[in-house]
Scaffold this motif. Structure first.
Motif, mmCIF file in Angstrom:
data_model
loop_
_atom_site.group_PDB
_atom_site.id
_atom_site.type_symbol
_atom_site.label_atom_id
_atom_site.label_comp_id
_atom_site.label_asym_id
_atom_site.label_seq_id
_atom_site.Cartn_x
_atom_site.Cartn_y
_atom_site.Cartn_z
ATOM 1 N N MET A 99 26.062 85.787 47.888
ATOM 2 C CA MET A 99 25.994 86.467 47.284
ATOM 3 C C MET A 99 27.394 87.375 47.113
ATOM 4 S SD MET A 99 22.374 88.103 46.241
ATOM 5 C CE MET A 99 21.997 87.959 48.661
ATOM 6 N N GLU B 279 25.517 84.448 38.788
ATOM 7 C CA GLU B 279 24.405 85.507 38.592
ATOM 8 C C GLU B 279 23.731 85.976 40.176
ATOM 9 O OE1 GLU B 279 21.789 81.231 38.452
ATOM 10 O OE2 GLU B 279 23.677 82.375 37.521
ATOM 11 N N SER B 280 24.821 85.223 41.119
ATOM 12 C CA SER B 280 25.233 85.667 42.477
ATOM 13 C C SER B 280 26.183 86.760 42.379
ATOM 14 C CB SER B 280 25.019 84.010 43.071
ATOM 15 O OG SER B 280 23.537 83.655 42.895
ATOM 16 N N PHE C 216 28.322 90.136 41.523
ATOM 17 C CA PHE C 216 27.617 91.733 41.621
ATOM 18 C C PHE C 216 29.078 92.149 41.326
ATOM 19 C CE2 PHE C 216 24.099 89.273 43.475
ATOM 20 C CZ PHE C 216 22.833 89.811 41.935
ATOM 21 N N ASP D 99 23.815 97.596 42.463
ATOM 22 C CA ASP D 99 22.778 95.723 41.522
ATOM 23 C C ASP D 99 22.998 95.315 42.457
ATOM 24 O OD1 ASP D 99 24.043 97.353 39.331
ATOM 25 O OD2 ASP D 99 25.680 96.123 39.090
ATOM 26 N N CYS D 100 23.470 94.705 43.729
ATOM 27 C CA CYS D 100 22.919 93.503 44.746
ATOM 28 C C CYS D 100 21.883 94.076 45.213
ATOM 29 C CB CYS D 100 24.194 93.008 45.461
ATOM 30 S SG CYS D 100 24.419 92.090 46.693
ATOM 31 N N ASP E 292 19.600 96.119 44.457
ATOM 32 C CA ASP E 292 18.691 95.520 43.182
ATOM 33 C C ASP E 292 18.217 94.566 42.929
ATOM 34 O OD1 ASP E 292 18.916 98.948 42.850
ATOM 35 O OD2 ASP E 292 19.745 98.236 40.556
ATOM 36 N N TRP E 293 18.293 94.192 43.398
ATOM 37 C CA TRP E 293 18.427 91.713 43.184
ATOM 38 C C TRP E 293 17.610 92.085 44.571
ATOM 39 C CZ3 TRP E 293 19.035 87.395 45.854
ATOM 40 C CH2 TRP E 293 18.761 86.347 44.975
ATOM 41 N N ASP F 177 14.231 92.775 44.559
ATOM 42 C CA ASP F 177 13.584 92.475 43.999
ATOM 43 C C ASP F 177 13.086 90.869 44.337
ATOM 44 O OD1 ASP F 177 12.715 95.353 41.915
ATOM 45 O OD2 ASP F 177 14.876 94.475 41.314
ATOM 46 N N ASN F 178 14.480 90.091 44.773
ATOM 47 C CA ASN F 178 13.755 88.636 45.173
ATOM 48 C C ASN F 178 14.201 88.368 46.517
ATOM 49 O OD1 ASN F 178 14.395 87.554 42.206
ATOM 50 N ND2 ASN F 178 16.004 88.877 42.606
#
Length: 617
Positions: A571, A596-597, A599, A604-605, A607-608, A611-612
């Protein structure tokens, strides 16, 4: 322009008087004769002042320009059997091309960039110029001319015969005659070779062998055995007066005093000295052969030489412009100055003059004598034209040894003693085996030695390449120190301190601080080795990577491909405009790093990631 007429008049007349002996001496030294130096001084002084960008600058033949011109002239003469008349159109063609290129440099605005040429290159070149002028004047100073040494010329008779026969074969090849089919034609032409032809060719070969610094040393032993004591006495007297008269007063140019006094004594007492070549009487005439008597293809091998002449003239002139600015508290226009110098050199070439540049000593004399506008440089050129028309026959009686003596002092004066004195004190920043040397000293010595014994043009080119490589290495080392792409332990940035500890085994964060370029790519390529075996995701922080060059771009691509093969998700965070543009050009984005990778900020990164990315503990 006429507001300061009185000061410009005195300045121009004084500068013209100072220029006279130097113009004659540089003309003789160049190989085209004193008239070529005088014509160069007349036209360059007038037109460079008229169209140039430095109000008080006096231009004309200078030591650096003459040294390069001397090499050009010698190489072209060697191809044309030493026949000046045959070679002159090509020689002047090179000088004209140099002037046109100089105009081009000014029109495209390169004048302001000339100052970036490294000082060690300029220093080594200037010292080499001094060495070349000093050494090559030893033979005329002692009255020895290789072409007139019968025993020395006799050594080249066999080579002369081979050269003439080879020229016959070349002529026949050009006419489509095959030697094997028409051998009788070759024999017929060979039988027409006279003893005079052989002697002329042998003299040309002897002169070529004895030319330059190495050539002078080759025949120095013979020269010392055939010293003409009168010529040596005239040369030494000239040198003595030049240095001695300066101690009495600098109000009158000591070079001019020595020229008048020593020449007057030699001529007045009817001494059996060797005079310079006869200076043509009347107005200079355009050399129309420059346009009609040679093919453009003959000029092609000398394009790089012409460019070097134009660049050297640009450096010489703009350095003098800076001196003039400091003395007059004015600001010159560098690009306009190059256009003016180019026009002056182009017109001088058309009339058979050697090229020149802004002359520091003459410019200083002009300013100190009251010169304030471009009118002073134009007056200096007009004065030299008047001297040519009124005193040409008188000037033709000047002893050659006097001009040799003047050039000896020029050679001594043009060396860069400031650079030579600094050699022991410069930092030793290059390690070669057990030795530590200064990169600047290496550049200076390489340029100086190669210029002196090999080729001025190639020496400067090699010096610039070495200086550029060493500069890139230094900047690379310095930037790499500040650019944190090394395999060191990463310290968390302020916005990373809340990163969940349970995810640190899964996510590896890499920071790049500073540009990613050729100087830091080796360290960056080790990125894959820094990643823990437990990591499945890599976050590359690019917030502080302002710039990426092509080397950095391909290093990034290699690392990303390596990580992709290991199924590691990468990312980007905070990518800036220039690196983003570069990576889009070769499809790193979106082929290796999908949109999408990418940020905008770390929050923001994060948060991703929350979640993932699952905790594997």
């Amino acid at each position: 322009m006429f507001k300061h007429l009185r000061g410009d008049l005195f300045g121009g007349i004084t500068a013209g008087i100072v220029a006279l002996p130097l113009a004659l001496a540089f003309g003789v030294s160049s190989g085209l004769g004193p008239s070529a130096g005088l014509y160069g001084a007349i036209f360059i002084s007038f037109f460079a002042a008229l169209f140039g960008g430095t109000s008080t600058q006096i231009s004309g033949p200078t030591a650096p320009m003459t040294a390069v011109s001397m090499v050009v002239i010698a190489s072209i003469l060697a191809v044309h059997d030493g026949d000046v008349n045959k070679a002159l159109p090509i020689i002047l063609g090179v000088f004209l091309l140099s002037g046109i290129l100089q105009i081009g440099l000014g029109l495209i605005g390169l004048g302001k960039y000339i100052k970036y040429i490294p000082y060690p290159v300029v220093s080594g070149f200037m010292t080499a110029i001094g060495v070349i002028i000093l050494v090559t004047q030893i033979l005329p100073a002692v009255g020895y001319y290789p072409k007139e040494d019968e025993a020395y010329v006799a050594e080249f008779k066999a080579a002369a015969e081979e050269e003439i026969l080879e020229n016959i074969l070349k002529e026949e090849a050009g006419e489509g005659i095959l030697v094997l089919e028409d051998f009788e034609e070759t024999i017929k032409r060979a039988e027409q070779i006279t003893e005079a032809d052989m002697l002329k060719e042998a003299k040309t070969l002897a002169a070529n062998k004895a030319s330059g610094v190495l050539g002078t040393f080759r025949v120095l032993g013979r020269a010392l055995q055939h010293i003409n004591w009168l010529e040596l006495a005239l040369a030494l007297a000239t040198i003595f007066i030049i240095y001695g008269f300066k101690r009495i007063t600098t109000a009158i140019p000591s070079t001019l005093v020595s020229l008048i006094v020593v020449s007057g004594i030699a001529y007045g007492f009817d001494l059996p000295y060797r005079p310079i070549e006869k200076i043509p009487e009347g107005l200079p005439l355009p050399q129309l052969g420059i346009f009609t008597e040679f093919k453009l293809s003959e000029l092609t091998p000398f394009i790089f030489t012409a460019l070097t002449l134009s660049l050297l003239g640009a450096i010489d002139s703009l350095l003098t412009s800076v001196v003039a600015d400091n003395m007059t508290q004015t600001k010159h226009k560098p690009n306009k100055e190059l256009v003016g110098q180019g026009i002056g050199n182009s017109i001088a070439a058309i009339f058979g003059g050697i090229p020149g540049a802004g002359a520091t000593i003459r410019t200083v004399v002009n300013i100190n004598s009251g010169g304030k506008t471009r009118l002073s440089g134009m007056i200096a050129g007009i004065l030299l034209l008047v001297i040519l028309l009124a005193l040409g026959p008188v000037a033709s009686q000047i002893p050659a040894a006097v001009l040799a003596g003047i050039l000896v002092t020029v050679g001594i004066g043009v060396m860069d003693y400031k650079g030579l004195k600094a050699i022991p004190h410069l930092p030793k920043d290059i390690k070669i085996g057990p030795l530590k040397l200064s990169s600047e000293v290496i550049i200076m010595l390489v340029v100086m030695v190669l210029s002196s014994i090999w080729n001025l043009v190639y020496a400067v080119g090699i010096g610039l390449v070495i200086a550029s490589l060493m500069f890139m290495k230094k900047i690379g080392d310095l930037t790499a120190i500040r650019s944190d792409v090394k395999p060191l332990k990463e310290e968390a940035w302020e916005d990373e301190k809340e990163f969940p500890k349970i995810l640190k085994e899964e996510v590896f964060i890499k920071h790049i601080k500073g540009p990613l370029f050729f100087g830091s790519t080796n360290e960056f390529l080790q990125l894959a080795e820094q990643i823990p075996d437990t990591a499945s995701h890599v976050v590359i922080r690019l917030d502080r990577m302002q710039y990426m060059d092509q080397s950095g771009l391909y290093a990034m691509e290699d690392v990303l491909q390596d990580l992709k093969k290991k199924d590691i998700n990468v990312m980007f965070v905070g990518i800036l405009e220039q690196p983003k543009y570069m990576m889009e050009r070769i499809d790193i984005i979106p082929d290796l790093i999908p949109w999408e990778s990418i940020f905008e900020d770390f929050d923001d990164c994060l948060d991703w990631i929350k979640d993932n990315v699952e905790d594997t503990d």
